[in-house]
Design a protein around this motif. Structure first.
Motif, PDB file in Angstrom:
ATOM      1  N   ARG A 217       0.830  -1.213   0.000  1.00  0.00           N
ATOM      2  CA  ARG A 217       0.000   0.000   0.000  1.00  0.00           C
ATOM      3  C   ARG A 217       0.862   1.258   0.000  1.00  0.00           C
ATOM      4  N   GLN A 218       1.992   1.218   0.679  1.00  0.00           N
ATOM      5  CA  GLN A 218       2.840   2.392   0.781  1.00  0.00           C
ATOM      6  C   GLN A 218       4.121   2.252  -0.038  1.00  0.00           C
ATOM      7  N   GLY A 219       4.083   1.411  -1.078  1.00  0.00           N
ATOM      8  CA  GLY A 219       5.238   1.262  -1.950  1.00  0.00           C
ATOM      9  C   GLY A 219       5.881  -0.105  -1.832  1.00  0.00           C
ATOM     10  N   PRO A 220       7.118  -0.235  -2.311  1.00  0.00           N
ATOM     11  CA  PRO A 220       7.790  -1.530  -2.305  1.00  0.00           C
ATOM     12  C   PRO A 220       7.961  -2.085  -0.893  1.00  0.00           C
ATOM     13  N   THR A 221       7.792  -3.388  -0.764  1.00  0.00           N
ATOM     14  CA  THR A 221       7.972  -4.028   0.534  1.00  0.00           C
ATOM     15  C   THR A 221       8.337  -5.492   0.303  1.00  0.00           C
ATOM     16  N   GLY A 222       8.492  -6.243   1.371  1.00  0.00           N
ATOM     17  CA  GLY A 222       8.894  -7.640   1.296  1.00  0.00           C
ATOM     18  C   GLY A 222      10.188  -7.858   2.060  1.00  0.00           C
ATOM     19  N   PHE A 223      10.385  -9.081   2.537  1.00  0.00           N
ATOM     20  CA  PHE A 223      11.527  -9.386   3.396  1.00  0.00           C
ATOM     21  C   PHE A 223      12.860  -9.071   2.708  1.00  0.00           C
ATOM     22  N   GLU A 224      13.046  -9.576   1.502  1.00  0.00           N
ATOM     23  CA  GLU A 224      14.337  -9.370   0.857  1.00  0.00           C
ATOM     24  C   GLU A 224      14.471  -7.957   0.299  1.00  0.00           C
ATOM     25  N   TYR A 225      13.354  -7.326  -0.068  1.00  0.00           N
ATOM     26  CA  TYR A 225      13.444  -5.912  -0.444  1.00  0.00           C
ATOM     27  C   TYR A 225      13.936  -5.084   0.738  1.00  0.00           C
TER      28      TYR A 225
ATOM     29  N   GLY B 162      26.021   3.164   1.342  1.00  0.00           N
ATOM     30  CA  GLY B 162      25.943   4.584   1.035  1.00  0.00           C
ATOM     31  C   GLY B 162      25.628   4.874  -0.412  1.00  0.00           C
ATOM     32  N   VAL B 163      24.874   3.952  -1.067  1.00  0.00           N
ATOM     33  CA  VAL B 163      24.513   4.127  -2.477  1.00  0.00           C
ATOM     34  C   VAL B 163      23.006   3.953  -2.635  1.00  0.00           C
ATOM     35  N   SER B 164      22.506   4.234  -3.829  1.00  0.00           N
ATOM     36  CA  SER B 164      21.092   4.036  -4.141  1.00  0.00           C
ATOM     37  C   SER B 164      20.836   2.574  -4.502  1.00  0.00           C
ATOM     38  N   LEU B 165      19.565   2.179  -4.416  1.00  0.00           N
ATOM     39  CA  LEU B 165      19.157   0.821  -4.764  1.00  0.00           C
ATOM     40  C   LEU B 165      18.454   0.823  -6.111  1.00  0.00           C
ATOM     41  N   SER B 166      18.962   0.026  -7.047  1.00  0.00           N
ATOM     42  CA  SER B 166      18.307  -0.206  -8.328  1.00  0.00           C
ATOM     43  C   SER B 166      17.811  -1.649  -8.323  1.00  0.00           C
ATOM     44  N   LEU B 167      16.495  -1.811  -8.260  1.00  0.00           N
ATOM     45  CA  LEU B 167      15.906  -3.146  -8.089  1.00  0.00           C
ATOM     46  C   LEU B 167      15.160  -3.552  -9.348  1.00  0.00           C
ATOM     47  N   GLU B 168      15.439  -4.751  -9.828  1.00  0.00           N
ATOM     48  CA  GLU B 168      14.722  -5.308 -10.973  1.00  0.00           C
ATOM     49  C   GLU B 168      14.206  -6.685 -10.594  1.00  0.00           C
ATOM     50  N   THR B 169      13.190  -7.141 -11.315  1.00  0.00           N
ATOM     51  CA  THR B 169      12.623  -8.458 -11.045  1.00  0.00           C
ATOM     52  C   THR B 169      12.719  -9.335 -12.286  1.00  0.00           C
ATOM     53  N   THR B 170      12.729 -10.628 -12.036  1.00  0.00           N
ATOM     54  CA  THR B 170      12.698 -11.613 -13.112  1.00  0.00           C
ATOM     55  C   THR B 170      11.825 -12.772 -12.668  1.00  0.00           C
ATOM     56  N   GLY B 171      11.623 -13.727 -13.560  1.00  0.00           N
ATOM     57  CA  GLY B 171      10.618 -14.738 -13.295  1.00  0.00           C
ATOM     58  C   GLY B 171      11.057 -15.914 -12.450  1.00  0.00           C
ATOM     59  N   THR B 172      12.286 -16.372 -12.626  1.00  0.00           N
ATOM     60  CA  THR B 172      12.675 -17.630 -12.001  1.00  0.00           C
ATOM     61  C   THR B 172      13.985 -17.498 -11.245  1.00  0.00           C
ATOM     62  N   ILE B 173      14.214 -18.459 -10.351  1.00  0.00           N
ATOM     63  CA  ILE B 173      15.473 -18.501  -9.602  1.00  0.00           C
ATOM     64  C   ILE B 173      16.653 -18.716 -10.540  1.00  0.00           C
ATOM     65  N   SER B 174      16.477 -19.571 -11.539  1.00  0.00           N
ATOM     66  CA  SER B 174      17.575 -19.826 -12.483  1.00  0.00           C
ATOM     67  C   SER B 174      17.929 -18.554 -13.250  1.00  0.00           C
TER      68      SER B 174
END
Length: 485
Positions: free
Chosen positions: A60-68, A79-91
């Protein structure tokens, strides 16, 4: 003599060249941690994850989740910014890390020292493989009872490693694996009778069990594995050292346990039978009123799912509900409250939902400015239940006890004291059943969590019906792991 003298400078030149050749490789060799230096130079870290309830999702308030949450804190650690991308599978994640196209893989990865091209971090979370099966089947309590069943696991998740170990004892064991499905898909297929059982992780079942009441846990399978992060082996050891230092610091400060509890610790937050009833009502009753909740939310600025959770706590979404004290309707408005917000028919669902939302907003707006979100919402809900005057009294008691009157945790501890003479005689509005609003707010928050989960997981639940273009109905979902005979 002249020839000898001419050769002397040449010898010195040769010696100098030899010394340079010895020194240059040392001076110009790549630094021990080129990847870490590159991250700091560009001022951001590239993290690849997966969009699942246990890793990363949009809340509700933006990105969340344990690993995020861990990745965000690690970026701050560097001391840097986070660039987060997603993909479909563990492999996909491991391949990208191995190729060096991302800096870090954070996607419920099982620590597997046999994988080439990646370095794994210290363990972050214990992963205990768990057998789950369809309710109504004969209990699956032992490994031998898996023989002959239709079993599935997510490929590369590590759960299949436990099955492979078991296959050494039972060569006739066979199962299915898929990299394209998620835990919710497997549980849905078990409920639908398409699978008999699956091997997932205990914390995944803990997070999903309320949404799949037709699935039961059987037994833990094998020894626990470890969730870890992966970094490219080609990038030196500097980044790995920083990751390990970060994990050690979180663990020593107790913050890692706090995050684990926050994201995976509330298995008992709804009594199981009540949870099954709630999920049934979500599918059978809520659709009739969903548009009304959304319209009321649009007018008042609340999340519609929060208003729906409030309505369920009040009446189980029954528009004709009436209490012995005369509170009526889907949002259970008192007669004075109904008159205050202009509701002339409390049994009309549209009026009740709109009136309840506007009353909650009026209560929230009368709270002190010092109360910030999300505490402001929790206190408004408590006041909806017990009355604003009693909430003010609880704030006063919290202050008398050395707490913060603008902090929900401190006020929550003070509310039940309104039932004790030694405390309610010291405040303006006297006795109140102060334990009730504490349970009231807790239930609403938990109903709200379930609605959020269901809302963000709708496409995941129906993923089996969303094959890629060109795939036929008979396209295989699983690879079969055959018996070893």
């Amino acid at each position: 003599m002249l020839k000898a003298l001419a050769r002397t400078p040449r010898r010195w030149a040769q010696l100098a060249t030899a010394l340079v050749l010895l020194l240059v490789p040392h001076l110009s060799s790549p630094p021990e941690s080129p990847l870490l230096e590159d991250i700091r130079a560009r001022d951001f870290i590239q993290v690849l994850t997966r969009n699942t309830p246990t890793t990363y999702y949009q809340g509700r308030q933006g990105p969340t989740g344990f690993e995020y949450e861990l990745a965000r804190r690690f970026a701050e650690h560097l001391g840097v910014s986070l660039s987060l991308e997603t993909t479909g599978t563990i492999s996909d994640v491991l391949r990208a890390v191995r190729q060096g196209s991302v800096d870090l893989g954070s996607a419920a990865l099982p620590l597997d020292a046999t994988r080439r091209g990646v370095h794994f971090s210290r363990p972050i979370l214990e992963l205990q493989p768990l057998v789950v099966f369809r309710r109504g089947m004969p209990p699956v309590d032992t490994p031998k009872e898996l023989l002959g069943l239709s079993i599935a696991a997510i490929a590369d998740s590590g759960a299949s490693l436990a099955l492979r170990e078991l296959q050494k004892r039972y060569p006739e064991l066979s199962w299915k694996e898929s990299a394209d499905l998620e835990v919710a898909d497997l549980l849905h297929m078990i409920e639908a009778g398409e699978l008999d059982a699956a091997v997932i992780y205990a914390h995944q079942f803990k997070l999903n069990r309320l949404f799949f009441p037709g699935v039961e846990d059987g037994f833990t399978l094998g020894k626990p594995l470890s969730l870890a992060w992966a970094v490219p082996a080609s990038g030196g050891l500097g980044l790995l050292r920083e990751v390990n230092r970060f994990i050690d610091d979180l663990r020593e400060q107790g913050l890692l346990d706090t995050l684990v509890e926050r994201y995976f610790g509330h298995d008992d937050y709804l009594e199981y039978v009540g949870a099954r009833l709630f999920i049934r009502h979500v599918h059978q009753r809520l659709p009739e009123y969903e548009a009304l909740f959304k319209e009321a939310a649009r007018r008042t600025g609340f999340d519609w799912k929060l208003l729906a959770a409030l309505g369920y706590q009040e009446s189980h979404w029954e528009p004709d509900a009436t209490s012995p004290t005369g509170v009526r309707g889907l949002m259970m408005l008192t007669l004075p409250t109904a008159e205050q917000v202009g509701v002339d028919n409390r049994l009309d669902p549209e009026q009740s939902i709109d009136g309840g939302a506007r009353y909650l907003l009026s209560v929230k707006e009368r709270l002190q400015e010092e109360i910030k979100e999300p505490d402001r919402t929790w206190m408004a809900l408590a006041a909806y239940n017990v009355g604003l005057g009693h909430l003010y009294d609880a704030q006063k008691i919290a202050e008398m006890r050395g707490g913060d009157p603008y902090d929900w945790n401190d006020v929550r501890e003070a509310l039940p004291l309104l039932q004790k003479r030694e405390w309610y005689e010291k405040v303006r509005h006297g006795y109140a059943r102060g334990g009730e609003p504490v349970i009231y707010v807790r239930n609403i928050r938990r109903y709200y969590e379930v609605l959020n989960y269901v809302d963000r997981s709708q496409q995941q639940f129906f993923q089996l019906n969303q094959r890629a273009p060109g795939e036929g109905e008979d396209a295989p979902l699983f690879d079969i792991v055959p018996p070893v005979l």
